[in-house]
Structures are given as structure tokens and as C-alpha cells.
Motif scaffolding. Sequence first.
Motif, PDB file in Angstrom:
ATOM      1  N   PHE A   1      -5.658   9.345  -1.802  1.00  0.00           N
ATOM      2  CA  PHE A   1      -5.872   8.112  -2.564  1.00  0.00           C
ATOM      3  C   PHE A   1      -5.031   6.995  -1.965  1.00  0.00           C
ATOM      4  O   PHE A   1      -3.947   7.229  -1.406  1.00  0.00           O
ATOM      5  N   ARG A   2      -5.547   5.774  -2.125  1.00  0.00           N
ATOM      6  CA  ARG A   2      -4.837   4.556  -1.704  1.00  0.00           C
ATOM      7  C   ARG A   2      -4.408   3.807  -2.962  1.00  0.00           C
ATOM      8  O   ARG A   2      -5.217   3.535  -3.839  1.00  0.00           O
ATOM      9  N   PHE A   3      -3.092   3.473  -3.034  1.00  0.00           N
ATOM     10  CA  PHE A   3      -2.568   2.751  -4.197  1.00  0.00           C
ATOM     11  C   PHE A   3      -2.119   1.369  -3.749  1.00  0.00           C
ATOM     12  O   PHE A   3      -1.361   1.240  -2.771  1.00  0.00           O
ATOM     13  N   SER A   4      -2.569   0.356  -4.476  1.00  0.00           N
ATOM     14  CA  SER A   4      -2.249  -1.034  -4.139  1.00  0.00           C
ATOM     15  C   SER A   4      -1.575  -1.705  -5.319  1.00  0.00           C
ATOM     16  O   SER A   4      -1.918  -1.457  -6.490  1.00  0.00           O
ATOM     17  N   ALA A   5      -0.578  -2.561  -4.981  1.00  0.00           N
ATOM     18  CA  ALA A   5       0.091  -3.337  -6.035  1.00  0.00           C
ATOM     19  C   ALA A   5      -0.623  -4.670  -6.177  1.00  0.00           C
ATOM     20  O   ALA A   5      -0.590  -5.518  -5.278  1.00  0.00           O
TER      21      ALA A   5
ATOM     22  N   THR B   1       0.831  -1.213   0.000  1.00  0.00           N
ATOM     23  CA  THR B   1       0.000   0.000   0.000  1.00  0.00           C
ATOM     24  C   THR B   1       0.858   1.252   0.000  1.00  0.00           C
ATOM     25  O   THR B   1       1.863   1.344   0.713  1.00  0.00           O
ATOM     26  N   MET B   2       0.416   2.235  -0.773  1.00  0.00           N
ATOM     27  CA  MET B   2       1.012   3.575  -0.788  1.00  0.00           C
ATOM     28  C   MET B   2      -0.121   4.599  -0.741  1.00  0.00           C
ATOM     29  O   MET B   2      -1.151   4.413  -1.390  1.00  0.00           O
ATOM     30  N   ILE B   3       0.063   5.633   0.055  1.00  0.00           N
ATOM     31  CA  ILE B   3      -0.936   6.694   0.171  1.00  0.00           C
ATOM     32  C   ILE B   3      -0.405   7.930  -0.539  1.00  0.00           C
ATOM     33  O   ILE B   3       0.777   8.285  -0.429  1.00  0.00           O
TER      34      ILE B   3
ATOM     35  N   ASN C   1       0.984  -7.136 -10.632  1.00  0.00           N
ATOM     36  CA  ASN C   1       1.945  -6.335 -11.400  1.00  0.00           C
ATOM     37  C   ASN C   1       1.351  -5.052 -11.961  1.00  0.00           C
ATOM     38  O   ASN C   1       1.821  -4.516 -12.957  1.00  0.00           O
ATOM     39  N   SER C   2       0.292  -4.582 -11.339  1.00  0.00           N
ATOM     40  CA  SER C   2      -0.307  -3.309 -11.750  1.00  0.00           C
ATOM     41  C   SER C   2      -0.669  -2.511 -10.502  1.00  0.00           C
ATOM     42  O   SER C   2      -0.695  -3.034  -9.393  1.00  0.00           O
ATOM     43  N   ILE C   3      -0.982  -1.249 -10.720  1.00  0.00           N
ATOM     44  CA  ILE C   3      -1.305  -0.352  -9.626  1.00  0.00           C
ATOM     45  C   ILE C   3      -2.791  -0.032  -9.673  1.00  0.00           C
ATOM     46  O   ILE C   3      -3.313   0.431 -10.701  1.00  0.00           O
ATOM     47  N   VAL C   4      -3.445  -0.309  -8.536  1.00  0.00           N
ATOM     48  CA  VAL C   4      -4.879  -0.028  -8.422  1.00  0.00           C
ATOM     49  C   VAL C   4      -5.034   1.158  -7.477  1.00  0.00           C
ATOM     50  O   VAL C   4      -4.500   1.163  -6.356  1.00  0.00           O
ATOM     51  N   SER C   5      -5.757   2.194  -7.900  1.00  0.00           N
ATOM     52  CA  SER C   5      -5.951   3.398  -7.087  1.00  0.00           C
ATOM     53  C   SER C   5      -7.408   3.519  -6.687  1.00  0.00           C
ATOM     54  O   SER C   5      -8.307   3.158  -7.444  1.00  0.00           O
ATOM     55  N   LYS C   6      -7.616   4.024  -5.477  1.00  0.00           N
ATOM     56  CA  LYS C   6      -8.970   4.240  -4.985  1.00  0.00           C
ATOM     57  C   LYS C   6      -8.947   5.385  -3.984  1.00  0.00           C
ATOM     58  O   LYS C   6      -8.095   5.434  -3.101  1.00  0.00           O
TER      59      LYS C   6
ATOM     60  N   ASP D   1      -7.151  -0.651   7.092  1.00  0.00           N
ATOM     61  CA  ASP D   1      -6.729  -0.975   5.723  1.00  0.00           C
ATOM     62  C   ASP D   1      -6.472   0.266   4.893  1.00  0.00           C
ATOM     63  O   ASP D   1      -6.303   0.191   3.670  1.00  0.00           O
ATOM     64  N   TYR D   2      -6.451   1.459   5.537  1.00  0.00           N
ATOM     65  CA  TYR D   2      -6.164   2.736   4.879  1.00  0.00           C
ATOM     66  C   TYR D   2      -7.155   3.058   3.753  1.00  0.00           C
ATOM     67  O   TYR D   2      -6.818   3.767   2.805  1.00  0.00           O
ATOM     68  N   SER D   3      -8.380   2.569   3.888  1.00  0.00           N
ATOM     69  CA  SER D   3      -9.358   2.807   2.826  1.00  0.00           C
ATOM     70  C   SER D   3     -10.225   4.024   3.102  1.00  0.00           C
ATOM     71  O   SER D   3     -10.907   4.498   2.191  1.00  0.00           O
TER      72      SER D   3
END
Length: 893
Positions: free
Chosen positions: A436-440, A426-428, A443-448, A484-486
Motif C-alpha cells: 500500500f501507498r500512504f500519502s499525507a 509518501t510511506m510504503i 492533515n490526513s492519511i490517504v491509503s491506496k 510515484d510509487y503507485s
Amino acid sequence: MWQYFIRTTPQKMFIRLSLIFVILEISVFLTQIKSQEVPEIIEYASHQYGAAPQNWDIQKDCDGYTYVANSSGILIYNGFLWQKLQLPENARPRTLYLGKDCKVYVGGYEMFGYIDNNKRDQPAFVSVSGQLKGSREEIWEIFGNKDKLYMQSFALVWTYDYKSIKKFQPPTNIMLGNYCRNKVIFPKINGGIYEFENNTFIDINLGENFPGEAKIIGLANMGNGRTLIATEFHGLFIYDGKVCESLKLPSNDVVKKQQLNKMIVLKNGGFAIGTILNGLYIFDPTLNIKYHYNKSSGLSNNTVLSLFETKEGNIWVGLDKNINVVFLSSSTTYYYDNKGVLGTVFTTEQYRGQTYLGTNQGIYIKKNKDFEIIQGSNGQVWDFETFDGRLFCGHNNGMFVINDHTLTPVKNISGTSCLEVVSEETMIGSTYAGLFRFSAENNSIVSKALTGGNYLIDKFIIKGNVLYGFHYHSGFFCLRLSEDYSKVEARIQHIKDIGGKQISDVEMVLFQDEVFALIDDRLYKIMPDKVQELSSEKIEFLLEQDAFVLIRTKRQFRSEQKLFQHMCLYKDDINTSVLVAFPEGYALYSALPDQIFEEKAIEIDYILVNGKLSGEDDLISLKHTQNNIQLYFKKRNDHQISGQYRYYLSGWDNKEHIFPESGNIPFVNLRDGTYTFLIKKDDDPVITKVWNLRPPWYKSWIGFLLYSGLIFFLLYFYEIWRKRKIQKHLDDERLFKQRELEENMLKAKAEQLERDVLFKSKLLVNRTLTIIQKNKMLLELKELIKKTKGEVSPQKVIHLIEKNMSSDEDWEIFEKNFAEVHQDFLKSLQEKFPDITASELRLAAYIRMNLSSKEIAPLMHISVRSIENKRYRLRKKLGISEDVGLIEFMMRM
């Protein structure tokens, strides 16, 4: 263009072709030398030191003063203040040298002497010219060994053994010599050198490899029996005592065409070479160029006239315009972006062996000491972060993944200002649309977007599940995030100002699981529910930790009053540095502190008392009139100290003041007393000085005795005067009372006389009436006798007489007249003694009139004895004691 050459003569055409060739060579050279990170340069402009632009030589003496041979005189610098010493006849100094006696010697036209700096406020030049007078020669160089000094022009040499001067004539004209490998060397004007030994010039042939027309501008010992020879236009040569060969290194090709002018050996074994055309070159001991300074990289001017290395390893550079100091001893290096290629640096990152800079113009990669912009990255760059093995960039246009020279945008993300990795997955990030929360994933980056995370935040730190963030307009935030940093569960704290002042600048660091922030130059510990300012002891402890390099550097740069805009950490395999951006480029400030060369960076230079030079021991006891004291300070090194030191004078204003940049602290109109002057750095005393202003005589023990005696006599005479005044007052009062009493008595007597006159008048009237009454009675008696024709009855006569004697008319007349004179007497007597009879009242009135018993008896038609008896009975009735007279009693009523 070709017509330009055809129309010229062959000689002019040769000159112009040569000039173009030189310009082309310089242009090629300039394309080879890239911009680089170099140690700091500071400039002393001619308006600062108050003299001409050209500076021919530089030297420091044993006490750390810097001397500069300037075209308009000798400059003396104590680290704060420049002084100019005008030489006799406005002579122009050309060279300086520090002798074994710690005196700085000066050479010029027909001039040789030294600077007497003992009287610090007025240094003086002492001439020892001797045989130089009338020679029409100008001394351009002074050097020496432990025994003597050597002075030279281009035609003659003089020696000075600190007693006398001797002159020597070399076989040919010479260039500037020096003391090299325990030998005195004088280069010939063209090719070759002379070794001066036993007062003899020995010709040394440098061999056929050394150009005969080459002019030697300097020689330096390289060790191992080798000598480095620098020439004006032919570059560098190595001479091993037998063979002289040109230096076979690219660095020699670089400097060969720059018209070398000065060379010195550095303490680290390297060399500094100043040129006429292209500034200063710093060589390492292997003779490779380490740094190059010219006008485009921060030097004031490209023409170097003199060089001097300090014991700290810094280089003073005397230029054709101004003076520069190159801080080779500093761990801080500078990149001067004078062409404006980079813009303002906001962030930096080391990734896969490459250095990335994020600026307001885009993303740059450092390549061979220069920078190249990544195509398509134009715009404002805010932050870099490595996540999931990839380098991410927060950009004004969104968020990007950087791969060497390519950018891949992260979809659906607007401008991004700050990124932080909170776990491996996770990266904020704070974007222009909120958090935004970024998840690996795969092999891709999902942002929410975070639920409830619509906060604009410039920078933040996350500790556990609490986000500590700052925005320039909104202030400081503490937000609680979900596990979960959501989403943002709550805003714990929001601070817009501290101490009534709006927060405008914040630097944060996470250390030992606690968040610390530098807010407007004050260090705070940030907790979810409060902000706590730290004590000075805690601050000093924290700033010693490596984790605080960013905050420590910001404080350091503020204290040095550097102009900077942005700061960011810069890490490599060796250490951690802080990159500080300023308008002309950036500085790399090492986490490791600079080497300290002096325990006391500042010292008292000299002291003026009432404008006159005074020794420090003289301050022990000063007159009260010597109350204007000026302290002048000097520095032992070249580093800036602004903001690091504070001074305080007890008994003055009892406040701490920032040490002035001028190094001059005046105290005016001091009162008598003892003063303690203190200079401290980080609460540690550095300089303590105590002085005493003696009180004036009228405040001393003599004055005390005089005052005491004067006061005693004043009190004594005052007491005499006071007693006399009191006695006079008493006398006056007694006299006044006496006069008042006499006046009252006179007044009373007058009133009594007036009453008596009135009473007598009334009594006279009364007597007259009585006489009239008696005459009337006699007439009646006469008529009675006539009627009876002599036969008067005795009884009738007696009756008529008794009738007139017992008449109350006389008393009524008397009482009326008496009451007018003695008001309320009879009434008061009757009120106090109600049982008093009319006869006794009548007697009291007669007594009040001070009539005797004999005088009263006829009035009352009784005998004197009867009157005495009546008086006795009246005394008893009125209760009058025997010691009080009856008349006195009646007068008081």
C-alpha cells in the motif's frame, strides 16, 4: 485471623506480629523497586563447577585464575575448566586472600596455608598453620597490607609476615575486619570498632548515633577522610573520624531491612553490597542505587555470601546457591521479564521522548524503568514508523496512529508487517493484502493499494524505485516501482534459495546507496539482477561502520550462541543500540564496542603429553611415542569467546575448527614430524605453537645407515644367490640338453639299429631269395647238363648265367625293403634331382647304407673302379662340395 493472635501467648504474638511487619515492609519495598535494564549476568551452577552450592569467598591470582572457597574445597577456574582441590581432612575453606607473593592464601578451621598452582594439572595445598593447630578456631577472614597478612576468627587474630605467625587476643569478640584508610580495623561484635596498631587493640568509639547493638559487616574508604560503615540490620553509616551518622538517602531505607552481609569498594568509586534476603545492590559513588540484582532479575539466589571485583570491573558473586558474574564492564544491558509481562519484543521506537516497544502482546510505553501497555493494542505488533510527524504502528489487526496512550486505526488497512517512509509525502507499507501507498494530504492519511502489488512481504528496504523485500515462505524479492510509487512495474528478481538452501532469515541495511543483507549468517550485496557474496575483507570493513550495527550485533549474538528471536534498532539522543529479544526479556546491545582489557583473551594454560604435565619448551623435541598432546587454555577475562576463535594444526587434518567451549584441545596418535598449531580470531593469529615429534630410530639417520647397510648386504647376497641360481639353472639346462641330446642320440641310434636290424632282416630275406634264385638257376643248369648228357653248349650256359645276373627282381626287392627302412629317401632324392638315373639312385641307396665301393661293386656287377667313377659323377650331379662327404650328404637327406 484475630482468633489466631488471641489464642497465642504474648511472646509468640510479638514474634508473629514482627514477622508480618517484616513481610509487609518487604512487600512495600518490592512494589517500589521496578524491573530495570541491568548489565548481563551469567551463572555457574553447582553441577557445572562440580562442588557444593555455597561459595564463601572469591579471589583471582596474578595469572588470572579464579579461586572460590566452596563448602567442599577450593575451586580453581581458568576461564574454561573448573578444578576442585580437596583440602586435608576435607576441611572447609572460609576465606581467600591474594598475598604480595602472588599466592592465594586459604583460611578455615584450624587451617591456614596457600595454593601451589605451579603444577597446573594437580594443584596442591601447602599448610603454614603454625599456632592455629589445636586452637579450635575457624579463620573467617584474611586481609593484609604490603607487609603482612591478618587472619581472624570471631575471637582471635593472627599475623603472618610471610615467615612466621603470631597470635593476638582482642578485648572482646570481633566481626570481620579489613584494611581501611591505611589502618587495620576490627569491628566489635556489638557496636564500635578496634584499630589494631603496634600489636595493640585500640577502642574507637563511634558515638551515640551509632546503635550499640549494630553488627558491622564492612567498612570502606569514601575519600575526604570519610568511612562508609555497613551494618547487618541498621543500614549504612558515614564516619568522618569524629561523628558517625546514618546515611540520609532513600537507598539506605531500601537496603536497611535486607540483612547486609558483604560490602566491597568498586574501582569506579561505587560500592557493591550483598544481602542475605534480597540479592545484590550496586551503588554509584554518590551512594544511590544504580542496579539491583535478585532472583527475579537474573540472580541465581538472593543470599550473597561473597563478592569480588575483577580488574575489568565485573563482579563475581558467591551465593548460597551457585556462582554469578555481573558484567558491569559490558555496554550491553538486559531486561529480565521473568513475569512474562512484555512477551517477545519485535520492534521499538523513540518518539517524543518516550520509548515504545512492540511485542506479540501489544504496544508498551516505558515509564520510570517499567512498562505500561496501551489499552486496545493487544495483539501482534510488527513495526513502528514515524511519518508526517506521527507515529504509525504495523499491527496484526491493521495499521494504527499512536498518540501517547491512544490508538487511531487507519481505515481499510488489514494487518501490516513493515513500514518505510520514502519521501516527506509518501510511506510504503506491506500488509496482509499486499503493498500500500500512504500519502499525507490535508492533515490526513490517504491509503491506496499499489497496482500489481499483491505480494506478501515481511520486511523490505526501498532504494530509489526498487523494493528489496523478504517473506519467510516466498523468499527474496526485487520489485521495480513506478516513479510515484503507485504500482509495481516489474518483478526483477526472485530468489527462494542460495546454494541449494532455502533462505530462512534476512537482515537488510542501506549503506552508501547500496543494499546489503545478512542471509543465514552470510553477508551479501543485493543488486536488482543478482546477489553477490562479499569477501571477508569487505565484511570486516562494513561491520566497522555504524550503519551495520544491526548486522554486526546479530553476528555477535550468534557467535556468543545467545538464544534470540527478534532484533530491532533502538535509537536515542546518545547512541544507537540494538534491541535483541529472547524468551525471558530483551538485551540492549550498544553500537559502541565493549572496552578491551586484554590483548590476549586466551593463553595456553598447560600442556599434557601422554597424560603428563609438560613445559612448552619440551615440545621443541618430543619422542615419537609422545604423540598424545592435550592443550589446556585459560582466559584473562570473563567474556564469552565461543565462535570468535578458530584453531588449526598443520599436518593433522588441515581444517579449521571452532575453538571449543571446554578450552581443551586434544590431538591423539600424532605421527612423527613438525606441527604448527595456530589459533586465530578474525583471520588474525593469536597463538602460534610449533612442536616436533622426532622419528623413531628406524626412521633416523642411524636407521637410514643400518637400512642402507642391510639393503647393501641383502643385495650383495641376493646377487650371489641370483648368480648361483642362474649358474645352476644353466647347468641344469645344459645337463638337461645334454641328457636330451644323449637320449635323442640313443633314441636315434636305437631307431637306426632298429632300421638296420629291419634292413638286415630284409636283406637276409633278399639274400635268401637271391640264393633260392641262384639255386633255381643251378638246378636249371643241372637239368640242362643232364638233358644234354654232358654236351652242354657254352653259349647256353653263359646266357642262363647272364639272365640271372641282370634280373631286376633283386633290385625291386631291395628297393622295396630299403624304402621301408629309409622312408622317402629315394622319393626326396628324385624330387630334388629329377635328372638322376636309376643306376645313380641305386648307388645313392647303397651309399646311404654306408656300404663301401668294394661292397657295392658285386651288387652292381661292376668293378670297384667303375663304382668310384660313378661316385664321382654322382657328386658332381648332386652339387656336393669337396668338404662334404658323400655319405654325410646322403645321411642328411
